[in-house]
Design a protein around this motif. Sequence first.
Motif, PDB file in Angstrom:
ATOM      1  N   GLY A 234      -1.698  -4.291 -17.188  1.00  0.00           N
ATOM      2  CA  GLY A 234      -3.041  -3.859 -17.529  1.00  0.00           C
ATOM      3  C   GLY A 234      -3.673  -2.951 -16.500  1.00  0.00           C
ATOM      4  O   GLY A 234      -4.895  -2.923 -16.360  1.00  0.00           O
ATOM      5  N   GLN A 235      -2.856  -2.181 -15.794  1.00  0.00           N
ATOM      6  CA  GLN A 235      -3.393  -1.323 -14.738  1.00  0.00           C
ATOM      7  C   GLN A 235      -2.430  -0.191 -14.440  1.00  0.00           C
ATOM      8  O   GLN A 235      -1.205  -0.391 -14.384  1.00  0.00           O
ATOM      9  N   LEU A 236      -2.979   0.996 -14.262  1.00  0.00           N
ATOM     10  CA  LEU A 236      -2.175   2.160 -13.901  1.00  0.00           C
ATOM     11  C   LEU A 236      -1.694   2.019 -12.456  1.00  0.00           C
ATOM     12  O   LEU A 236      -2.481   1.755 -11.546  1.00  0.00           O
ATOM     13  N   SER A 237      -0.397   2.187 -12.246  1.00  0.00           N
ATOM     14  CA  SER A 237       0.170   2.100 -10.901  1.00  0.00           C
ATOM     15  C   SER A 237       0.104   3.453 -10.212  1.00  0.00           C
ATOM     16  O   SER A 237       0.402   4.484 -10.820  1.00  0.00           O
ATOM     17  N   HIS A 238      -0.255   3.436  -8.942  1.00  0.00           N
ATOM     18  CA  HIS A 238      -0.276   4.648  -8.135  1.00  0.00           C
ATOM     19  C   HIS A 238       0.791   4.638  -7.046  1.00  0.00           C
ATOM     20  O   HIS A 238       1.076   5.680  -6.454  1.00  0.00           O
ATOM     21  N   THR A 239       1.335   3.480  -6.764  1.00  0.00           N
ATOM     22  CA  THR A 239       2.237   3.378  -5.628  1.00  0.00           C
ATOM     23  C   THR A 239       3.214   2.230  -5.836  1.00  0.00           C
ATOM     24  O   THR A 239       3.080   1.432  -6.762  1.00  0.00           O
ATOM     25  N   ASP A 240       4.199   2.145  -4.963  1.00  0.00           N
ATOM     26  CA  ASP A 240       5.186   1.076  -5.007  1.00  0.00           C
ATOM     27  C   ASP A 240       4.614  -0.145  -4.283  1.00  0.00           C
ATOM     28  O   ASP A 240       4.648  -0.226  -3.060  1.00  0.00           O
ATOM     29  N   ALA A 241       4.078  -1.101  -5.050  1.00  0.00           N
ATOM     30  CA  ALA A 241       3.412  -2.261  -4.448  1.00  0.00           C
ATOM     31  C   ALA A 241       4.379  -3.118  -3.642  1.00  0.00           C
ATOM     32  O   ALA A 241       3.965  -3.794  -2.691  1.00  0.00           O
ATOM     33  N   SER A 242       5.661  -3.106  -3.989  1.00  0.00           N
ATOM     34  CA  SER A 242       6.625  -3.949  -3.284  1.00  0.00           C
ATOM     35  C   SER A 242       6.855  -3.500  -1.842  1.00  0.00           C
ATOM     36  O   SER A 242       7.461  -4.240  -1.053  1.00  0.00           O
ATOM     37  N   ALA A 243       6.378  -2.317  -1.495  1.00  0.00           N
ATOM     38  CA  ALA A 243       6.601  -1.804  -0.141  1.00  0.00           C
ATOM     39  C   ALA A 243       5.617  -2.368   0.875  1.00  0.00           C
ATOM     40  O   ALA A 243       5.772  -2.120   2.077  1.00  0.00           O
ATOM     41  N   PHE A 244       4.623  -3.127   0.423  1.00  0.00           N
ATOM     42  CA  PHE A 244       3.572  -3.569   1.336  1.00  0.00           C
ATOM     43  C   PHE A 244       3.413  -5.085   1.305  1.00  0.00           C
ATOM     44  O   PHE A 244       3.410  -5.706   0.241  1.00  0.00           O
ATOM     45  N   ARG A 245       3.264  -5.657   2.522  1.00  0.00           N
ATOM     46  CA  ARG A 245       3.115  -7.101   2.672  1.00  0.00           C
ATOM     47  C   ARG A 245       1.983  -7.384   3.661  1.00  0.00           C
ATOM     48  O   ARG A 245       1.999  -6.893   4.791  1.00  0.00           O
ATOM     49  N   LEU A 246       1.027  -8.164   3.200  1.00  0.00           N
ATOM     50  CA  LEU A 246      -0.122  -8.503   4.032  1.00  0.00           C
ATOM     51  C   LEU A 246       0.335  -9.184   5.321  1.00  0.00           C
ATOM     52  O   LEU A 246       1.168 -10.098   5.305  1.00  0.00           O
ATOM     53  N   GLY A 247      -0.207  -8.712   6.441  1.00  0.00           N
ATOM     54  CA  GLY A 247       0.114  -9.296   7.729  1.00  0.00           C
ATOM     55  C   GLY A 247       1.404  -8.801   8.340  1.00  0.00           C
ATOM     56  O   GLY A 247       1.683  -9.098   9.508  1.00  0.00           O
ATOM     57  N   GLU A 248       2.177  -8.028   7.551  1.00  0.00           N
ATOM     58  CA  GLU A 248       3.436  -7.495   8.063  1.00  0.00           C
ATOM     59  C   GLU A 248       3.377  -5.994   8.282  1.00  0.00           C
ATOM     60  O   GLU A 248       3.725  -5.518   9.365  1.00  0.00           O
ATOM     61  N   ASN A 249       2.956  -5.240   7.253  1.00  0.00           N
ATOM     62  CA  ASN A 249       2.820  -3.797   7.462  1.00  0.00           C
ATOM     63  C   ASN A 249       1.462  -3.262   6.993  1.00  0.00           C
ATOM     64  O   ASN A 249       1.223  -2.064   7.061  1.00  0.00           O
ATOM     65  N   ILE A 250       0.600  -4.111   6.519  1.00  0.00           N
ATOM     66  CA  ILE A 250      -0.817  -3.795   6.318  1.00  0.00           C
ATOM     67  C   ILE A 250      -1.633  -5.007   6.774  1.00  0.00           C
ATOM     68  O   ILE A 250      -1.148  -6.143   6.756  1.00  0.00           O
ATOM     69  N   ALA A 251      -2.874  -4.746   7.226  1.00  0.00           N
ATOM     70  CA  ALA A 251      -3.736  -5.819   7.759  1.00  0.00           C
ATOM     71  C   ALA A 251      -3.019  -6.569   8.871  1.00  0.00           C
ATOM     72  O   ALA A 251      -2.890  -7.800   8.852  1.00  0.00           O
ATOM     73  N   THR A 252      -2.575  -5.826   9.894  1.00  0.00           N
ATOM     74  CA  THR A 252      -1.705  -6.407  10.925  1.00  0.00           C
ATOM     75  C   THR A 252      -2.388  -6.680  12.260  1.00  0.00           C
ATOM     76  O   THR A 252      -1.764  -7.264  13.151  1.00  0.00           O
ATOM     77  N   THR A 253      -3.635  -6.253  12.437  1.00  0.00           N
ATOM     78  CA  THR A 253      -4.295  -6.486  13.728  1.00  0.00           C
ATOM     79  C   THR A 253      -4.415  -7.987  13.970  1.00  0.00           C
ATOM     80  O   THR A 253      -4.938  -8.715  13.116  1.00  0.00           O
ATOM     81  N   PRO A 254      -3.952  -8.496  15.129  1.00  0.00           N
ATOM     82  CA  PRO A 254      -3.958  -9.944  15.378  1.00  0.00           C
ATOM     83  C   PRO A 254      -5.370 -10.516  15.425  1.00  0.00           C
ATOM     84  O   PRO A 254      -6.290  -9.910  15.978  1.00  0.00           O
ATOM     85  N   GLY A 255      -5.522 -11.674  14.836  1.00  0.00           N
ATOM     86  CA  GLY A 255      -6.809 -12.352  14.851  1.00  0.00           C
ATOM     87  C   GLY A 255      -6.711 -13.696  14.176  1.00  0.00           C
ATOM     88  O   GLY A 255      -5.641 -14.117  13.713  1.00  0.00           O
ATOM     89  N   LYS A 256      -7.853 -14.386  14.100  1.00  0.00           N
ATOM     90  CA  LYS A 256      -7.912 -15.708  13.497  1.00  0.00           C
ATOM     91  C   LYS A 256      -9.104 -15.803  12.549  1.00  0.00           C
ATOM     92  O   LYS A 256     -10.155 -15.185  12.792  1.00  0.00           O
ATOM     93  N   VAL A 257      -8.942 -16.585  11.493  1.00  0.00           N
ATOM     94  CA  VAL A 257     -10.073 -16.925  10.635  1.00  0.00           C
ATOM     95  C   VAL A 257     -10.840 -18.041  11.333  1.00  0.00           C
ATOM     96  O   VAL A 257     -10.296 -19.127  11.565  1.00  0.00           O
ATOM     97  N   VAL A 258     -12.103 -17.778  11.679  1.00  0.00           N
ATOM     98  CA  VAL A 258     -12.877 -18.724  12.486  1.00  0.00           C
ATOM     99  C   VAL A 258     -13.995 -19.395  11.699  1.00  0.00           C
ATOM    100  O   VAL A 258     -14.660 -20.298  12.220  1.00  0.00           O
ATOM    101  N   HIS A 259     -14.204 -18.963  10.453  1.00  0.00           N
ATOM    102  CA  HIS A 259     -15.288 -19.540   9.648  1.00  0.00           C
ATOM    103  C   HIS A 259     -14.967 -19.272   8.189  1.00  0.00           C
ATOM    104  O   HIS A 259     -14.368 -18.246   7.842  1.00  0.00           O
TER     105      HIS A 259
END
Length: 625
Positions: A234-259
């Motif tokens: 139900g959505q037009l694809s623009h890119t290869d979604a399988s190439a990206f993994r949260l915390g591995e190659n996107i959203a990678t800056t180290p940190g912690k959930v504190v709240h």
Amino acid sequence: MTETPDPFTNMYEAPAKLARALFAPMMGTMDAGAAAQGMLTPEDARHWGEVAAKLQGMWAQYQAEQLASPQALVPYFDPARWMALATDWYRQMPLAQADQQKALMEEGMKLWEDVLGQYGLGPKAAEHAGGDVQLPRKDRRFADEKWRAHPAFALIHQTYLFLAERVAEMVDKAEGLNPQQREQLRFTTRAITEAASPANFPLTNPVVMERTLETRGDNLVKGMEHLLADMRRGQLSHTDASAFRLGENIATTPGKVVHETPLCQLIQYAPVTDKVMKTPLIIFPPWINRFYILDLNAKKSFVKWAVEEGLTVFMVSWKSADASMKDVVWDDYVRAQMDAIDHVRDRLDVRSVHAIGYCVAGTTLAATLAILHRREQQDKVKSATFFTAQVDFEKAGELLNFIDDQQLGAIKALSPDGYLDGRYMAATFNLLRGTDLIWNYVVNNYLLGEDYPAFDLLHWNGDVTNLPAKWHQQYLRDLYRDNRLVEGDALTVDNTPVDLGRVATPTYVQAGKEDHIAPAESVWRITEHFKGPIKFVLAGSGHIAGVVNPPEAGKYQYWTNDGSPRSLAEFREGAVEHPGSWWPDWIDWLREQDSETVPATGKRKPGSKGDKVIEDAPGRYVATR
């Protein structure tokens, strides 16, 4: 009402027929009979038969799936449905009278004579004997030489561009329309003409025809796979979604959930400098998309760059809405911002924070500041920064075409479970740039059968979030349609009247020169409502690339004006252009507000000894669907 003649019907159909006639021997008669005449080898004929069988089988399987388990979203994303609705509405508008239609036909015939003359054909052939082909209209959709190599395709795309120009002119001259109706008609007409481009159809696109012949139809099979996969999700694809993994190659800056609350998580990023600015930074990204637009990868991350500049950075990660959030309204997001501010202040034992609000979260931050001022708690926020955020929606651009009563009712009907599926919003934003975000991918991925690129920005753009239905209706009605946020005390949030005129917080406002979601003229209006010191910066590019522009990239530019301009036009007239990213200008401004530093110890290092945290960044909420 007499039906308005459609100028595309006759003049666009004729060159299309010509193309079919010229290329039918290659495309339309690839069967055993053609093979017998020497046009195809038996192997070619067999391969084409296999391709046809595959296409038929794939479509039959999809239809069977739909009968067994129909997907409610599929009709919404069916291009034919939208084209039928748009065309029906368009035909009812008084675009052209009979005399105008006649003039249009005459001008079109002249165009045909001129174009054919370039190829030594027709009555004007002698005028162009031996000369290079110089077609009158250019468009990047038809930049490939194949569009000029044959007179049929030259006629097709030149006729299309001519008609698109004339229909747009008819809209501008149409009588009996108020400004809103005219703007809606412009938008609808552009959507129709973009969809009608000959580039979007295999038999009128020579690039697709050549690829089809080269691959013997395998591109169409691959394209059908892409199309059906998109229809299933139900959505037009623009890119290869399988190439990206949260915390591995996107959203990678180290940190912690504190709240954590039912509405959001608060991430604190680990310092990389021995000392940090005493006043921490909290970023409120829009909940229409995922927060990691500001932490795409190590080279594009605003978060990583800010941490390296010595800031203690917090980021809010909003939860994608589900049925449990059916009663969430704007007040809840304002309260969430105030809660996050208080949590950071208490956690680090500081009096104030610096705050950033991006897009819709910036609009909300403006209301938050107004409430804090009304409650005499304005010292909780030392400075505020707005990324492409609007508070005055009078000049809000093309999204205003989606907020009349009829469309608000239609949107409400799409939210039976109390939340709006994020795919609807994605489709809306795609429509704003149909050529780039819809038809370009139809051609490349459905017709040419090309592989999807691995592009992080496009992946983020398609990583949609659901929206609370009550909030969405409230936002469109009270802000976009009625523009009540800029009326003193017209809105009450968290039992407190909102008056932007009270806000005296030092403010940095960034707008995008080419922003089509939050136009620069609309963003500028914040300077007319806040009473505190404001620095306005106009950045090159648009809503995303104008913000996510790291200094190392050396891209774009930004403009500043140290005078006292009273409008965006005056700002532009006296502006000084600076090459590259505006980020260094912002950090210099932030240090002017407060340059005190402290050691990066204790709870400045999230998860250090004795510091209780919830989980590693990027957290669970960003992964919820």
